[in-house]
Design a protein around this motif. Sequence first.
Motif, PDB file in Angstrom:
ATOM      1  N   THR A 181     -32.372  39.685 -17.946  1.00 34.19           N
ATOM      2  CA  THR A 181     -33.192  38.583 -18.446  1.00 34.19           C
ATOM      3  C   THR A 181     -32.684  38.090 -19.796  1.00 34.19           C
ATOM      4  O   THR A 181     -32.573  36.881 -20.040  1.00 34.19           O
ATOM      5  CB  THR A 181     -34.662  39.020 -18.554  1.00 34.19           C
ATOM      6  OG1 THR A 181     -35.124  39.434 -17.256  1.00 34.19           O
ATOM      7  CG2 THR A 181     -35.538  37.890 -19.054  1.00 34.19           C
ATOM      8  N   ILE A 182     -32.359  39.017 -20.685  1.00 42.37           N
ATOM      9  CA  ILE A 182     -31.819  38.631 -21.989  1.00 42.37           C
ATOM     10  C   ILE A 182     -30.490  37.901 -21.823  1.00 42.37           C
ATOM     11  O   ILE A 182     -30.264  36.832 -22.413  1.00 42.37           O
ATOM     12  CB  ILE A 182     -31.662  39.876 -22.885  1.00 42.37           C
ATOM     13  CG1 ILE A 182     -33.037  40.455 -23.233  1.00 42.37           C
ATOM     14  CG2 ILE A 182     -30.885  39.535 -24.152  1.00 42.37           C
ATOM     15  CD1 ILE A 182     -32.994  41.826 -23.880  1.00 42.37           C
ATOM     16  N   ALA A 183     -29.603  38.457 -21.004  1.00 44.23           N
ATOM     17  CA  ALA A 183     -28.288  37.848 -20.792  1.00 44.23           C
ATOM     18  C   ALA A 183     -28.403  36.488 -20.111  1.00 44.23           C
ATOM     19  O   ALA A 183     -27.656  35.551 -20.422  1.00 44.23           O
ATOM     20  CB  ALA A 183     -27.425  38.784 -19.953  1.00 44.23           C
ATOM     21  N   MET A 184     -29.346  36.384 -19.200  1.00 41.82           N
ATOM     22  CA  MET A 184     -29.551  35.128 -18.472  1.00 41.82           C
ATOM     23  C   MET A 184     -30.020  34.020 -19.415  1.00 41.82           C
ATOM     24  O   MET A 184     -29.516  32.891 -19.369  1.00 41.82           O
ATOM     25  CB  MET A 184     -30.586  35.365 -17.368  1.00 41.82           C
ATOM     26  CG  MET A 184     -31.043  34.157 -16.608  1.00 41.82           C
ATOM     27  SD  MET A 184     -32.432  34.619 -15.569  1.00 41.82           S
ATOM     28  CE  MET A 184     -33.767  34.735 -16.766  1.00 41.82           C
ATOM     29  N   TYR A 185     -30.961  34.345 -20.302  1.00 40.79           N
ATOM     30  CA  TYR A 185     -31.440  33.322 -21.234  1.00 40.79           C
ATOM     31  C   TYR A 185     -30.399  33.007 -22.301  1.00 40.79           C
ATOM     32  O   TYR A 185     -30.329  31.873 -22.791  1.00 40.79           O
ATOM     33  CB  TYR A 185     -32.772  33.739 -21.847  1.00 40.79           C
ATOM     34  CG  TYR A 185     -33.932  33.424 -20.928  1.00 40.79           C
ATOM     35  CD1 TYR A 185     -34.224  32.101 -20.596  1.00 40.79           C
ATOM     36  CD2 TYR A 185     -34.708  34.420 -20.359  1.00 40.79           C
ATOM     37  CE1 TYR A 185     -35.263  31.796 -19.734  1.00 40.79           C
ATOM     38  CE2 TYR A 185     -35.748  34.130 -19.500  1.00 40.79           C
ATOM     39  CZ  TYR A 185     -36.017  32.807 -19.190  1.00 40.79           C
ATOM     40  OH  TYR A 185     -37.037  32.509 -18.319  1.00 40.79           O
ATOM     41  N   ASP A 186     -29.587  33.983 -22.658  1.00 41.07           N
ATOM     42  CA  ASP A 186     -28.467  33.675 -23.545  1.00 41.07           C
ATOM     43  C   ASP A 186     -27.609  32.576 -22.924  1.00 41.07           C
ATOM     44  O   ASP A 186     -27.247  31.601 -23.591  1.00 41.07           O
ATOM     45  CB  ASP A 186     -27.614  34.927 -23.777  1.00 41.07           C
ATOM     46  CG  ASP A 186     -26.266  34.588 -24.373  1.00 41.07           C
ATOM     47  OD1 ASP A 186     -26.189  34.371 -25.586  1.00 41.07           O
ATOM     48  OD2 ASP A 186     -25.279  34.512 -23.600  1.00 41.07           O
ATOM     49  N   ALA A 187     -27.287  32.718 -21.644  1.00 41.72           N
ATOM     50  CA  ALA A 187     -26.436  31.727 -20.970  1.00 41.72           C
ATOM     51  C   ALA A 187     -27.171  30.411 -20.742  1.00 41.72           C
ATOM     52  O   ALA A 187     -26.608  29.321 -20.943  1.00 41.72           O
ATOM     53  CB  ALA A 187     -25.933  32.293 -19.643  1.00 41.72           C
ATOM     54  N   LYS A 188     -28.427  30.497 -20.317  1.00 45.79           N
ATOM     55  CA  LYS A 188     -29.180  29.267 -20.051  1.00 45.79           C
ATOM     56  C   LYS A 188     -29.210  28.353 -21.273  1.00 45.79           C
ATOM     57  O   LYS A 188     -28.999  27.136 -21.165  1.00 45.79           O
ATOM     58  CB  LYS A 188     -30.618  29.600 -19.623  1.00 45.79           C
ATOM     59  CG  LYS A 188     -30.782  29.983 -18.155  1.00 45.79           C
ATOM     60  CD  LYS A 188     -32.249  30.242 -17.854  1.00 45.79           C
ATOM     61  CE  LYS A 188     -32.502  30.601 -16.398  1.00 45.79           C
ATOM     62  NZ  LYS A 188     -32.352  29.445 -15.500  1.00 45.79           N
TER      63      LYS A 188
END
Length: 382
Positions: free
Chosen positions: A255-262
């Motif tokens: 989730t953290i990595a996904m929002y970093d990319a988003k």
Amino acid sequence: MSVVEWNRELITVLGDPKAQPPTVHPTRSFALLQAAQYDAVVSVTRAGPPYLFSVPAPQDARADAAADQAAHDVLVALYPAKRASVDRRLSSQLATIPDDPGKQAGSRVGAEVARRLIGLRSHDGSSAKPPPFSTGTVAGGYRPTPPDFPTPVFTNWGSVKPFVLTKGSQFRPASPPAVSTAEYATALNEVKNLGNKTSTTRTPDQTAAGKFWAAAPLWNVWNQIAQDLVTSQHADLEKAVKVFARLDLSLADTTIAMYDAKYTYRAWRPVTAIQLGGTHDNPRINSDPDWTPLLPTAPDPSYPAAHAALSQAAATTLTGFYGAQHHLTVTSKGVTRTFTGFQHAATEAWLSRIWSGQHTSIDNQAGQQLGTQVADFVAQHV
């Protein structure tokens, strides 16, 4: 199984929309709960390396009491308004354990693990006020979506300190193809065709799958799958806490990595791209200002896809414990679907986002890669 009961307790708590600030992502709570139980049990059994730390425990300490107390103390710290129900859960769980010095010693171990873990995570960035979000104005830039045009969510979550990863950008996917490319046009036209609310090419089963995977939070669904697994497979306490710890640490860091990319790429959603098709210089895309997806669009950028990233992380984790071929019966909001394995379920989860008009295959592929990388990294460290 007490580990399952505490996991269910958290899902019940999260069912109250007022339980925690809307800026705090629920996967953080699952990770804290399950990591505390894992380290509490390992502190007693010494059966493996801890996630973060072990605390001294006498030989007669009860691992089950340690797990129960750790779970209780984490949930009380996270949700003090729910203390009464959490206290009742602890009393119920501890009542099944003989009342002797080993029980008391185990409880002390669990309390100390929870205290340390909560203290360690108290400055992880999860309580930071999200910065103001500026709407995209160029082709491909994210902007709030119809019909209600909600404010983007979790804009700062990529900056939260991960649980296992070194940083949120550790596995950041490459930038998505430009909206002017043939690759993007092909992916968007697929969504335009299959994800339209009135699509005649989407099958009834695809429609059902689209609604199924959107009915409940993914982290709840995959935790409930894990509940069924450890129960049906008669997992002992050590195995159960390891399954849940690895699953929920993977989901939290994905989730953290996904929002970093988003919020690095800030890619617009299919509904925006289709309705504004004539504005992004791609003759392969015909605009349709009236196009509406099967389901309302989630209020965050499109790339990478959350369902792909989270479901792939979960499937990768559970496959590591139970193997690729495993019959699954998954129920969400009273609807049941069956799968031949974890990957089968994860693949349907991310395909469902095309069928419901939420994401392109480009979003899904990036999410699938991200979830695999995070889960593999967590498995090497927990």
